[in-house]
Write a protein that holds these residues in place. Structure first.
Motif, mmCIF file in Angstrom:
data_model
loop_
_atom_site.group_PDB
_atom_site.id
_atom_site.type_symbol
_atom_site.label_atom_id
_atom_site.label_comp_id
_atom_site.label_asym_id
_atom_site.label_seq_id
_atom_site.Cartn_x
_atom_site.Cartn_y
_atom_site.Cartn_z
ATOM 1 N N ILE A 103 0.866 -1.168 0.000
ATOM 2 C CA ILE A 103 0.000 0.000 0.000
ATOM 3 C C ILE A 103 0.908 1.224 0.000
ATOM 4 N N THR A 104 0.740 2.058 -1.008
ATOM 5 C CA THR A 104 1.594 3.225 -1.195
ATOM 6 C C THR A 104 1.093 4.419 -0.390
ATOM 7 N N ILE A 108 -1.224 -13.348 -0.180
ATOM 8 C CA ILE A 108 -1.219 -14.430 -1.167
ATOM 9 C C ILE A 108 -1.294 -13.904 -2.602
ATOM 10 N N ASP A 109 -1.101 -12.597 -2.775
ATOM 11 C CA ASP A 109 -1.028 -11.990 -4.108
ATOM 12 C C ASP A 109 -2.323 -12.155 -4.907
ATOM 13 N N GLY A 120 -8.466 -4.249 -6.147
ATOM 14 C CA GLY A 120 -9.747 -4.151 -6.839
ATOM 15 C C GLY A 120 -10.731 -3.200 -6.198
ATOM 16 N N VAL A 121 -10.570 -2.932 -4.907
ATOM 17 C CA VAL A 121 -11.514 -2.055 -4.208
ATOM 18 C C VAL A 121 -10.904 -0.726 -3.775
ATOM 19 N N PRO A 127 0.763 -4.217 -6.768
ATOM 20 C CA PRO A 127 1.742 -5.303 -6.654
ATOM 21 C C PRO A 127 3.119 -4.730 -6.361
ATOM 22 N N GLU A 128 3.872 -5.403 -5.508
ATOM 23 C CA GLU A 128 5.230 -4.953 -5.191
ATOM 24 C C GLU A 128 6.109 -5.143 -6.415
#
Length: 56
Positions: free
Chosen positions: A5-6, A38-39, A45-46, A54-55
Motif C-alpha cells: 500500500i503506497t 497471497i497476491d 480491486g476495491v 503489486p510490489e
C-alpha cells in the motif's frame, strides 16, 4: 510477490475486509504483511485511490 500500500492510501478501510487472509493492518495508512499476502489482488480491486499495488 506481495501487494503493498503506497502513500496514496487515504485509510478508508475498503481493502481490509476484502483480504481473504487478513494480511492488512490499520494505521495512518494501511499496511500489508508480505509474509501473509497471497497476491490475490482483492485489495487493489476495491482501493479508490489505487494505493494497493503489486510490489515491484
Amino acid at each position: 510477490m506481495a501487494y503493498i500500500i503506497t502513500d496514496g492510501c487515504i485509510a478508508c478501510g475498503a481493502c481490509k475486509p476484502e483480504c481473504p487472509v487478513d494480511a492488512i493492518s490499520e494505521g495512518a495508512i494501511y499496511t500489508i504483511d508480505a509474509d501473509t499476502c497471497i497476491d490475490c489482488g482483492s485489495c487493489a480491486g476495491v482501493c479508490p485511490t489505487g494505493a494497493a499495488q503489486p510490489e515491484d
